[in-house]
Design a protein around this motif. Structure first.
Motif, PDB file in Angstrom:
ATOM      1  N   GLU A  28       0.864  -1.226   0.016  1.00 56.94           N
ATOM      2  CA  GLU A  28      -0.063  -0.130  -0.106  1.00 56.94           C
ATOM      3  C   GLU A  28       0.983   1.193   0.012  1.00 56.94           C
ATOM      4  O   GLU A  28       1.979   1.353   0.685  1.00 56.94           O
ATOM      5  CB  GLU A  28      -0.936  -0.003   1.234  1.00 56.94           C
ATOM      6  CG  GLU A  28      -2.031  -1.053   1.295  1.00 56.94           C
ATOM      7  CD  GLU A  28      -2.850  -0.931   2.441  1.00 56.94           C
ATOM      8  OE1 GLU A  28      -3.814  -0.217   2.535  1.00 56.94           O
ATOM      9  OE2 GLU A  28      -2.738  -1.351   3.611  1.00 56.94           O
ATOM     10  N   GLN A  29       0.399   2.327  -0.845  1.00 57.60           N
ATOM     11  CA  GLN A  29       0.977   3.452  -0.660  1.00 57.60           C
ATOM     12  C   GLN A  29       0.363   4.297   0.403  1.00 57.60           C
ATOM     13  O   GLN A  29      -0.839   4.442   0.355  1.00 57.60           O
ATOM     14  CB  GLN A  29       0.872   4.427  -1.974  1.00 57.60           C
ATOM     15  CG  GLN A  29       1.643   5.701  -2.028  1.00 57.60           C
ATOM     16  CD  GLN A  29       1.857   6.098  -3.318  1.00 57.60           C
ATOM     17  OE1 GLN A  29       0.837   5.997  -4.074  1.00 57.60           O
ATOM     18  NE2 GLN A  29       3.076   6.993  -3.548  1.00 57.60           N
ATOM     19  N   VAL A  30       1.111   4.559   1.608  1.00 52.85           N
ATOM     20  CA  VAL A  30       0.342   5.208   2.628  1.00 52.85           C
ATOM     21  C   VAL A  30       0.671   6.587   2.736  1.00 52.85           C
ATOM     22  O   VAL A  30      -0.309   7.423   3.379  1.00 52.85           O
ATOM     23  CB  VAL A  30       0.942   4.468   3.978  1.00 52.85           C
ATOM     24  CG1 VAL A  30       0.526   3.123   4.206  1.00 52.85           C
ATOM     25  CG2 VAL A  30       2.506   4.715   4.126  1.00 52.85           C
ATOM     26  N   ARG A  31       1.677   7.171   1.811  1.00 52.92           N
ATOM     27  CA  ARG A  31       1.931   8.585   1.672  1.00 52.92           C
ATOM     28  C   ARG A  31       2.281   8.518   0.417  1.00 52.92           C
ATOM     29  O   ARG A  31       3.056   7.788   0.046  1.00 52.92           O
ATOM     30  CB  ARG A  31       2.751   9.141   2.699  1.00 52.92           C
ATOM     31  CG  ARG A  31       2.053   9.511   4.362  1.00 52.92           C
ATOM     32  CD  ARG A  31       1.238  10.258   4.518  1.00 52.92           C
ATOM     33  NE  ARG A  31       0.289  10.593   5.806  1.00 52.92           N
ATOM     34  CZ  ARG A  31      -0.176   9.708   6.386  1.00 52.92           C
ATOM     35  NH1 ARG A  31      -0.718   8.600   5.810  1.00 52.92           N
ATOM     36  NH2 ARG A  31      -0.546   9.921   7.666  1.00 52.92           N
ATOM     37  N   PRO A  32       2.360   9.817  -0.300  1.00 52.74           N
ATOM     38  CA  PRO A  32       3.228  10.104  -1.441  1.00 52.74           C
ATOM     39  C   PRO A  32       4.924   9.699  -1.419  1.00 52.74           C
ATOM     40  O   PRO A  32       5.365  10.046  -0.417  1.00 52.74           O
ATOM     41  CB  PRO A  32       3.230  11.541  -2.039  1.00 52.74           C
ATOM     42  CG  PRO A  32       1.828  11.786  -1.271  1.00 52.74           C
ATOM     43  CD  PRO A  32       1.668  11.047   0.121  1.00 52.74           C
ATOM     44  N   GLY A  33       5.196   8.616  -1.873  1.00 51.54           N
ATOM     45  CA  GLY A  33       6.638   8.249  -1.854  1.00 51.54           C
ATOM     46  C   GLY A  33       6.941   7.364  -0.470  1.00 51.54           C
ATOM     47  O   GLY A  33       8.132   7.130  -0.403  1.00 51.54           O
ATOM     48  N   LEU A  34       5.884   6.773   0.245  1.00 51.06           N
ATOM     49  CA  LEU A  34       6.108   6.069   1.195  1.00 51.06           C
ATOM     50  C   LEU A  34       4.944   4.955   1.104  1.00 51.06           C
ATOM     51  O   LEU A  34       3.789   5.154   1.205  1.00 51.06           O
ATOM     52  CB  LEU A  34       5.722   6.879   2.498  1.00 51.06           C
ATOM     53  CG  LEU A  34       5.713   6.161   3.989  1.00 51.06           C
ATOM     54  CD1 LEU A  34       6.868   5.208   4.118  1.00 51.06           C
ATOM     55  CD2 LEU A  34       5.501   7.076   5.053  1.00 51.06           C
ATOM     56  N   TRP A  35       5.627   3.651   1.099  1.00 50.39           N
ATOM     57  CA  TRP A  35       5.124   2.354   0.881  1.00 50.39           C
ATOM     58  C   TRP A  35       4.950   1.306   1.925  1.00 50.39           C
ATOM     59  O   TRP A  35       6.257   1.346   2.460  1.00 50.39           O
ATOM     60  CB  TRP A  35       5.481   1.610  -0.557  1.00 50.39           C
ATOM     61  CG  TRP A  35       5.437   2.690  -1.461  1.00 50.39           C
ATOM     62  CD1 TRP A  35       6.309   3.635  -1.756  1.00 50.39           C
ATOM     63  CD2 TRP A  35       4.347   2.246  -2.610  1.00 50.39           C
ATOM     64  NE1 TRP A  35       5.783   4.146  -3.343  1.00 50.39           N
ATOM     65  CE2 TRP A  35       4.539   3.438  -3.721  1.00 50.39           C
ATOM     66  CE3 TRP A  35       3.412   1.637  -2.986  1.00 50.39           C
ATOM     67  CZ2 TRP A  35       3.934   3.518  -4.794  1.00 50.39           C
ATOM     68  CZ3 TRP A  35       2.383   1.742  -3.935  1.00 50.39           C
ATOM     69  CH2 TRP A  35       2.810   2.600  -4.943  1.00 50.39           C
ATOM     70  N   SER A  36       4.038   0.740   2.268  1.00 49.92           N
ATOM     71  CA  SER A  36       4.017  -0.490   3.151  1.00 49.92           C
ATOM     72  C   SER A  36       4.252  -1.616   2.395  1.00 49.92           C
ATOM     73  O   SER A  36       3.403  -2.012   1.404  1.00 49.92           O
ATOM     74  CB  SER A  36       2.659  -0.575   4.056  1.00 49.92           C
ATOM     75  OG  SER A  36       2.641  -1.785   4.695  1.00 49.92           O
ATOM     76  N   VAL A  37       5.240  -2.433   2.675  1.00 48.71           N
ATOM     77  CA  VAL A  37       5.850  -3.704   2.024  1.00 48.71           C
ATOM     78  C   VAL A  37       5.715  -4.909   2.950  1.00 48.71           C
ATOM     79  O   VAL A  37       6.768  -5.216   3.747  1.00 48.71           O
ATOM     80  CB  VAL A  37       6.987  -3.517   1.146  1.00 48.71           C
ATOM     81  CG1 VAL A  37       7.382  -4.750   0.472  1.00 48.71           C
ATOM     82  CG2 VAL A  37       7.022  -2.091   0.463  1.00 48.71           C
ATOM     83  N   PRO A  38       4.464  -5.520   3.075  1.00 53.21           N
ATOM     84  CA  PRO A  38       4.529  -6.641   3.977  1.00 53.21           C
ATOM     85  C   PRO A  38       5.329  -7.912   3.372  1.00 53.21           C
ATOM     86  O   PRO A  38       5.449  -8.076   2.066  1.00 53.21           O
ATOM     87  CB  PRO A  38       3.095  -7.232   4.100  1.00 53.21           C
ATOM     88  CG  PRO A  38       2.503  -6.698   2.702  1.00 53.21           C
ATOM     89  CD  PRO A  38       3.402  -5.465   2.114  1.00 53.21           C
TER      90      PRO A  38
END
Length: 368
Positions: A28-38
């Motif tokens: 998921e992209q949680v902020r512009p340029g910041l992603w959650s990668v499980p």
């Protein structure tokens, strides 16, 4: 204090549903340029690790990596690709702490990309307490014997086999509290939060006003704070101090390394503080009721998320360690006596905890 500080709100609702369904959540992209990668965490009740990818002028940066297994590696590579990047483009790896589910793939990422690995200096010092996994296991067996665990249970906890291959793999950059690992002008700042481990770090992203908490603050569970088998540190005291230090941070969202994102950092911190106050009262009640109990005997009397009879293996080891952290904290406060010494003590020495005052006085001291 804002309204959000007083209210706990799950923001990672897709992640929460995945947790309930026992499946891996999506990238998921949680902020512009910041992603959650499980990434998968095999054979663990935690199920997965949430790494984070930051897009920066130097290239993508990872915060934590995942467990050292092929499944986790494949998940990380696919997750990074889903953000529009490749694992070979990673320009730096920031590690919240030295547990294998967080740093376990760091060496492999460095080999693929040349990215420097950065971690707090105290995590490196902690790893050098033991020359090998075998030495750690020997120290932990002795530690568990002193806590009162039966020999058969101890033997079952330590099957033959090697530990993670990254054991003691040296990092490239040692961090301290307040460091800006991506450069002085970058938005990411390291925040030292000891307790779960001696050198645990959170990372503040000042541009997005979010806090990447690693294992320090999780939405559903309290992180384990067992001391190292060679250190009689007051890890609970350290953890409570670290909680107090972040309680009033006005962040918009908390990005943990397990479970799901949420708002209301202050509310969650106060829940954790109350949990430990209640646990300390429960520990005192057990010690008062029993006659010189071991740590294991106290642990059996406490309230856990599952019945004690169903607590096996590493889950029981963690429960004993958690109980010991509370007992040691009470000893440091002068409220209990009777903890067995360190490795220099006699081999037969076992905990025999006793109150240092009457029960009512002890409980009153906790409330102050």
């Amino acid at each position: 204090m804002t309204v959000d500080d007083q209210t706990f709100i799950v923001t990672g609702q897709v992640q929460q549903q995945a947790w309930r369904d026992r499946v891996l959540p999506p990238v998921e992209q949680v902020r512009p340029g910041l992603w959650s990668v499980p990434t998968p965490f095999p054979q663990s009740p935690l199920r997965y690790v949430l790494a984070y990818l930051l897009e920066t002028p130097r290239g993508p940066v990872l915060v934590d990596t995942g467990w050292p297994s092929e499944d986790a590696w494949d998940g990380l590579v696919a997750g990074v690709r889903a953000t529009g990047h490749e694992i070979g483009e990673v320009s730096a790896v920031l590690i919240t702490h030295g547990h294998a589910d967080h740093f376990g793939l760091a060496r492999r990422i460095r080999r693929e990309s040349g990215a420097p690995v950065m971690i707090h200096e105290l995590e490196v010092a902690a790893s050098h307490q033991f020359a090998s996994i075998a030495e750690f296991r020997a120290a932990d067996r002795l530690w568990l014997r002193r806590r009162g665990m039966p020999a058969a249970e101890i033997a079952a906890l330590f099957p033959d086999g090697d530990g993670p291959p990254e054991w003691r793999d040296p990092p490239d950059v040692l961090l301290q509290d307040g460091d800006r690992p991506l450069g002085d002008a970058a938005a990411v700042r390291a925040l030292w939060t000891p307790g779960h481990t001696p050198g645990h770090l959170c990372f503040v992203h000042e541009e997005h006003n979010v806090l990447l908490t690693g294992d320090h603050v999780l939405p559903r569970i309290s992180p384990n704070i067992s001391p190292s088998p060679r250190v009689r540190a007051d890890t609970l005291g350290e953890y409570l101090g670290s909680l107090a230090a972040i309680e009033d941070m006005p962040v918009d969202e908390v990005l943990p390394a397990h479970e799901y994102r949420f708002r209301g950092l202050g509310a969650r911190v106060r829940q954790l503080q109350e949990h430990h106050r209640a646990r300390l009262r429960e520990v005192i009640e057990a010690v008062v009721e029993l006659d010189g109990p071991t740590t294991m005997a106290v642990a059996e009397r406490l309230t856990w998320s599952r019945p004690w009879s169903e607590s096996k293996g590493i889950v029981r080891r963690s429960a004993v360690g958690e109980t010991y952290a509370h007992l040691l904290h009470l000893e440091r406060r002068g409220l209990l006596t009777g903890g067995a010494g360190g490795e220099e003590a006699g081999l037969g020495q076992v905990d025999a905890w006793r109150p240092a005052a009457e029960a009512g006085v002890l409980v009153e001291a906790l409330l102050r």
